[in-house]
Design an enzyme around this catalytic site. Structure first.
Site, PDB file in Angstrom:
ATOM      1  N   LYS A   1     -25.449  13.604 -17.419  1.00  0.00           N
ATOM      2  CA  LYS A   1     -26.699  13.460 -18.174  1.00  0.00           C
ATOM      3  C   LYS A   1     -27.817  12.994 -17.268  1.00  0.00           C
ATOM      4  O   LYS A   1     -28.974  13.332 -17.483  1.00  0.00           O
ATOM      5  CB  LYS A   1     -26.527  12.408 -19.278  1.00  0.00           C
ATOM      6  CG  LYS A   1     -25.647  12.823 -20.406  1.00  0.00           C
ATOM      7  CD  LYS A   1     -25.419  11.612 -21.317  1.00  0.00           C
ATOM      8  CE  LYS A   1     -24.009  11.593 -21.851  1.00  0.00           C
ATOM      9  NZ  LYS A   1     -23.324  10.301 -21.670  1.00  0.00           N
TER      10      LYS A   1
ATOM     11  N   LYS B   1     -21.472  16.910  -9.667  1.00  0.00           N
ATOM     12  CA  LYS B   1     -20.826  16.558 -10.931  1.00  0.00           C
ATOM     13  C   LYS B   1     -21.826  16.735 -12.077  1.00  0.00           C
ATOM     14  O   LYS B   1     -22.978  16.319 -11.956  1.00  0.00           O
ATOM     15  CB  LYS B   1     -20.383  15.082 -10.874  1.00  0.00           C
ATOM     16  CG  LYS B   1     -19.962  14.491 -12.224  1.00  0.00           C
ATOM     17  CD  LYS B   1     -19.789  12.977 -12.151  1.00  0.00           C
ATOM     18  CE  LYS B   1     -20.609  12.229 -13.201  1.00  0.00           C
ATOM     19  NZ  LYS B   1     -19.973  12.034 -14.495  1.00  0.00           N
TER      20      LYS B   1
ATOM     21  N   LYS C   1     -25.835   4.120  -8.385  1.00  0.00           N
ATOM     22  CA  LYS C   1     -27.110   3.919  -9.075  1.00  0.00           C
ATOM     23  C   LYS C   1     -28.108   3.208  -8.159  1.00  0.00           C
ATOM     24  O   LYS C   1     -29.281   3.574  -8.125  1.00  0.00           O
ATOM     25  CB  LYS C   1     -26.910   3.177 -10.389  1.00  0.00           C
ATOM     26  CG  LYS C   1     -26.154   4.071 -11.355  1.00  0.00           C
ATOM     27  CD  LYS C   1     -26.316   3.710 -12.807  1.00  0.00           C
ATOM     28  CE  LYS C   1     -25.735   4.813 -13.671  1.00  0.00           C
ATOM     29  NZ  LYS C   1     -24.541   4.422 -14.428  1.00  0.00           N
TER      30      LYS C   1
HETATM   31  P1  ADP Z   1     -22.663  11.152 -17.751  1.00  0.00           P
HETATM   32  O1  ADP Z   1     -22.313  11.103 -16.292  1.00  0.00           O
HETATM   33  O2  ADP Z   1     -23.089  12.488 -18.168  1.00  0.00           O
HETATM   34  O3  ADP Z   1     -23.642  10.059 -18.146  1.00  0.00           O
HETATM   35  P2  ADP Z   1     -20.726   9.494 -19.046  1.00  0.00           P
HETATM   36  O4  ADP Z   1     -20.717   8.527 -17.913  1.00  0.00           O
HETATM   37  O5  ADP Z   1     -21.358   9.074 -20.329  1.00  0.00           O
HETATM   38  O6  ADP Z   1     -21.344  10.874 -18.553  1.00  0.00           O
HETATM   39  O7  ADP Z   1     -19.233   9.937 -19.339  1.00  0.00           O
HETATM   40  C1  ADP Z   1     -18.595  10.063 -20.594  1.00  0.00           C
HETATM   41  C2  ADP Z   1     -17.181  10.571 -20.370  1.00  0.00           C
HETATM   42  O8  ADP Z   1     -17.225  11.920 -19.876  1.00  0.00           O
HETATM   43  C3  ADP Z   1     -16.411   9.779 -19.317  1.00  0.00           C
HETATM   44  O9  ADP Z   1     -15.045   9.705 -19.673  1.00  0.00           O
HETATM   45  C4  ADP Z   1     -16.601  10.582 -18.062  1.00  0.00           C
HETATM   46  O10 ADP Z   1     -15.563  10.377 -17.135  1.00  0.00           O
HETATM   47  C5  ADP Z   1     -16.591  12.004 -18.613  1.00  0.00           C
HETATM   48  N1  ADP Z   1     -17.392  12.891 -17.747  1.00  0.00           N
HETATM   49  C6  ADP Z   1     -18.721  12.794 -17.512  1.00  0.00           C
HETATM   50  N2  ADP Z   1     -19.132  13.778 -16.679  1.00  0.00           N
HETATM   51  C7  ADP Z   1     -18.026  14.503 -16.381  1.00  0.00           C
HETATM   52  C8  ADP Z   1     -17.794  15.656 -15.583  1.00  0.00           C
HETATM   53  N3  ADP Z   1     -18.772  16.259 -14.932  1.00  0.00           N
HETATM   54  N4  ADP Z   1     -16.533  16.129 -15.493  1.00  0.00           N
HETATM   55  C9  ADP Z   1     -15.517  15.522 -16.159  1.00  0.00           C
HETATM   56  N5  ADP Z   1     -15.672  14.440 -16.942  1.00  0.00           N
HETATM   57  C10 ADP Z   1     -16.908  13.931 -17.064  1.00  0.00           C
END
Ligand code: ADP
Ligand code: TRP
Length: 327
Positions: free
Chosen positions: A198, A195, A116
């Site tokens: 959001k 990856k 970040k």
């Molecule tokens: P984002 O990166 O979209 O903000 P979060 O950090 O809120 O997602 O993640 C919520 C859950 O989803 C976590 O357990 C995270 O490891 C999983 N997750 C998020 N993005 C992925 C991805 N691209 N592939 C697999 N798991 C993911």
């Protein structure tokens, strides 16, 4: 681990935007399947969302929306305890207690924090302390297993370090948890090949609108090879990787073979991805629409979940207060 006790499984998801299929395959689907294996505690991590979102209405809206998503995707509130993180402010007290044993160096090494900073996000105290709050979430419920995607693995490892240090300092208090990561879906790629996240604008939403999601899938950028050209790297194609998640095995394998052999155009491949994605979530989409029309039911599920969660949280917090000389 005490094998006479049922396994305690816990995970949370931030209400920081619309959930995507990376969240689904990386965390929600494994979490839903684990309901058969132990006592599950799942929650909407609204305190965590404060580190990146400073709009109250958006947080309220997203929190409700994530609750609908999770319930529509198969979280069964009769089987699992489903709650909103901030309904149990106990977790913030535990954050302080364990935070005072958390070395700065440990937090400074956190990948998500460093990523970040590298993206130019102005860091605040909450963002830096994020892994401590997450450790408090996990430790407050005596969790044994934490289903997450690979990007959260380090946070669970930090939780283990913090629990071990607390136990050494103040005596056996916390259960030391393990992450549960499904290797085959550890990192779902986004429409740009990074990856899916959001915060990168590269998502396919679980419950996105038909037109918008078709457009997003059809605009996934491919290379300039002609349809006829054989593509020996077909397994690395993003669309194939996503198709493997939402289409039956044989169907995805057939598309992969046709792409490898040459003769399959990217447009047709992307159309197939859209169709399979749309059908894959059809039943959940219908359930979600029903739930959305029944707001009281969802509120009541979260209230009842908070009550059940409080029974465990109260005990563990008292144990931690006593051990550290607060009580
Ligand atoms: P984002 O990166 O979209 O903000 P979060 O950090 O809120 O997602 O993640 C919520 C859950 O989803 C976590 O357990 C995270 O490891 C999983 N997750 C998020 N993005 C992925 C991805 N691209 N592939 C697999 N798991 C993911
Ligand atoms: N940090 C997690 C994420 O962004 C969400 C989360 C908060 C969490 N507390 C947790 C996940 C406790 C597992 C356990 O995905």
């Amino acid at each position: 681990m005490d094998t006479t006790k049922p396994m305690r499984i816990l995970s949370g998801i931030q209400p920081s935007g619309a959930l995507h299929i990376g969240n689904y395959f990386g965390m929600m689907k494994p979490a839903v399947e684990l309901q058969a294996r132990g006592e599950c505690y799942y929650f909407v991590a609204d305190y965590h969302s404060m580190t990146s979102l400073a709009n109250a209405d958006e947080r309220r809206h997203n929190s409700f929306s994530v609750a609908l998503d999770f319930l529509a995707c198969g979280l069964d509130p009769k089987q699992s305890v489903f709650f909103r993180q901030s309904d149990l402010p106990e977790v913030t007290e535990l954050t302080w207690i364990i935070g005072s044993l958390t070395p700065m160096g440990l937090l400074e090494r956190a990948h998500s924090y460093k990523d970040k900073l590298a993206k130019g996000v102005a860091p605040n105290f909450g963002l830096f302390a994020y892994p401590v709050l997450m450790a408090a979430d996990i430790l407050l419920y005596d969790s044994n297993l934490v289903p997450v995607g690979r990007d959260q693995k380090q946070h669970v490892e930090m939780t283990r370090d913090i629990a071990i240090k607390f136990n050494q300092t103040y005596g056996e208090t916390f259960v030391v948890p393990e992450p549960a990561i499904r290797e085959e879906v550890a990192t779902v790629p986004g429409t740009d090949g990074q990856k899916m996240s959001k915060s990168y604008g590269n998502t396919i939403e679980i419950f996105g609108g038909e037109k918008a999601m078709r457009k997003r899938i059809m605009s996934i950028v491919m290379d300039s090879r002609t349809p006829q050209e054989p593509k020996p790297d077909a397994d690395r194609n993003i669309v194939i990787q996503l198709l493997k998640l939402v289409a039956p095995k044989e169907v995805a394998a057939d598309f992969e073979n046709r792409l490898r052999a040459g003769g399959l155009g990217y447009g047709d491949l992307k159309k197939a991805l859209f169709e399979h994605y749309w059908n894959y979530f059809a039943a959940a989409r219908a359930r979600r629409a029903e739930l959305a029309a029944n707001r009281d039911y969802v509120d009541q599920v979260l209230r009842a979940g908070a009550e059940r969660a409080r029974a465990v949280a109260g005990k563990v917090l008292t144990r931690a207060r006593k051990a550290s000389g607060l009580a």
